[in-house]
Motif scaffolding. Structure first.
Motif, PDB file in Angstrom:
ATOM      1  N   PHE A  58     -41.673 107.033   4.182  1.00  0.00           N
ATOM      2  CA  PHE A  58     -41.695 107.177   2.727  1.00  0.00           C
ATOM      3  C   PHE A  58     -42.250 105.913   2.083  1.00  0.00           C
ATOM      4  O   PHE A  58     -42.144 104.815   2.640  1.00  0.00           O
ATOM      5  CB  PHE A  58     -40.278 107.415   2.188  1.00  0.00           C
ATOM      6  CG  PHE A  58     -39.628 108.649   2.727  1.00  0.00           C
ATOM      7  CD1 PHE A  58     -39.887 109.890   2.173  1.00  0.00           C
ATOM      8  CD2 PHE A  58     -38.759 108.581   3.798  1.00  0.00           C
ATOM      9  CE1 PHE A  58     -39.291 111.033   2.661  1.00  0.00           C
ATOM     10  CE2 PHE A  58     -38.147 109.710   4.303  1.00  0.00           C
ATOM     11  CZ  PHE A  58     -38.422 110.946   3.735  1.00  0.00           C
ATOM     12  N   VAL A 154     -38.430 103.611   5.365  1.00  0.00           N
ATOM     13  CA  VAL A 154     -38.543 103.551   3.913  1.00  0.00           C
ATOM     14  C   VAL A 154     -39.343 102.313   3.529  1.00  0.00           C
ATOM     15  O   VAL A 154     -38.825 101.188   3.535  1.00  0.00           O
ATOM     16  CB  VAL A 154     -37.149 103.530   3.248  1.00  0.00           C
ATOM     17  CG1 VAL A 154     -37.295 103.617   1.734  1.00  0.00           C
ATOM     18  CG2 VAL A 154     -36.286 104.672   3.773  1.00  0.00           C
ATOM     19  N   GLY A 157     -41.454 101.643  -2.534  1.00  0.00           N
ATOM     20  CA  GLY A 157     -41.875 102.787  -3.332  1.00  0.00           C
ATOM     21  C   GLY A 157     -41.080 102.864  -4.615  1.00  0.00           C
ATOM     22  O   GLY A 157     -40.328 101.945  -4.963  1.00  0.00           O
ATOM     23  N   THR A 161     -39.178 107.623  -3.619  1.00  0.00           N
ATOM     24  CA  THR A 161     -38.726 106.975  -2.388  1.00  0.00           C
ATOM     25  C   THR A 161     -37.226 106.728  -2.424  1.00  0.00           C
ATOM     26  O   THR A 161     -36.514 106.990  -1.446  1.00  0.00           O
ATOM     27  CB  THR A 161     -39.480 105.641  -2.202  1.00  0.00           C
ATOM     28  OG1 THR A 161     -40.895 105.898  -2.169  1.00  0.00           O
ATOM     29  CG2 THR A 161     -39.077 104.955  -0.907  1.00  0.00           C
TER      30      THR A 161
END
Length: 241
Positions: A58, A154, A157, A161
């Motif tokens: 992400f 992750v 973002g 996100t």
């Protein structure tokens, strides 16, 4: 127009907006939505049921190819493929494109769960054609990420996100799904959030101190992939639901 007249006009506007619909109108609208949601679930389950172990990446759709986080995401995806995983992204540009590009570079499975948005989102060119799925509903798309991912990477973002990350943390915390590794990449980016979770949420007893162990904060590509590998050295790969 006086304040009383303005208030009355405002109330009438609200009443008009929420006027009672007849039963046929309700059935027609609700039935269409139900069947559309069902069709998205069916397509997702059919296309993703046999993809094998995958990790979702992400991050921001706005990250450009010359940015260090784009290049890190691309390398993380390539490393994941070399370690036996496929890669799932949100299917769009930025970090998502980097993830699919890295997977493609190593001839790995490259999955894109694209969402129809009025701006930003068009699917990138590095997704395997038979593994591109388009969604209208965020909640259906989120089910697919959680159901078919053996880990979350992750990258930096925005709201989307954060939404995906906290959705997974909540489901794991409440034992609604099996635990899987969640890795935040970029200490400069995520460090403030992690400090806030520790100094505010834990201190106020809104989460337990043990909940901070549900995710890992790392700095490099190798560290990110190592978290995934180390987890599955201890636990067998299995569906999340």
């Amino acid at each position: 127009m006086g304040d009383g007249s303005k208030k009355k006009a405002h109330v009438e506007k609200i009443k008009k907006a929420f006027k009672n619909r007849n039963w046929n109108e309700i059935k027609s609208a609700d039935s269409w939505v139900i069947f559309k949601v069902m069709s998205e679930f069916v397509e997702g389950f059919e296309k993703l049921a046999k993809i094998g172990p995958c990790v979702s990446i992400f991050g921001s759709a706005r990250t450009q190819p010359d940015h260090k986080y784009y290049q890190m995401a691309e390398e993380i995806a390539a490393k994941l493929v070399r370690h036996g995983y496929g890669v799932i992204t949100g299917g769009g540009p930025g970090i998502m494109e980097a993830g699919n590009k890295g997977a493609r570079s190593e001839n790995g499975k490259s999955v894109g769960l694209n969402i129809d948005l009025p701006f930003e989102q068009n699917n990138n060119i590095y997704i395997d054609p038979e593994k591109l799925i388009n969604f209208d509903y965020f909640f259906v798309r989120k089910v697919m990420f959680v159901r078919y991912s053996q880990g979350f990477i992750v990258m930096p973002g925005g709201f989307g996100t954060l939404d995906e990350m906290f959705e997974a943390l909540t489901l794991i915390q409440t034992n609604k799904i099996e635990k899987f590794p969640i890795v935040l990449v970029g200490k400069d980016y995520w460090g403030g959030l992690v400090d806030w979770l520790q100094e505010v949420l834990v201190k106020e007893k809104n989460i337990n101190a043990e909940d901070m162990k549900l995710f890992h904060l790392v700095e490099t590509e190798s560290e990110a992939v190592a978290v995934i590998d180390d987890f599955y050295d201890q636990y067998k790969l299995s569906p999340n639901f």
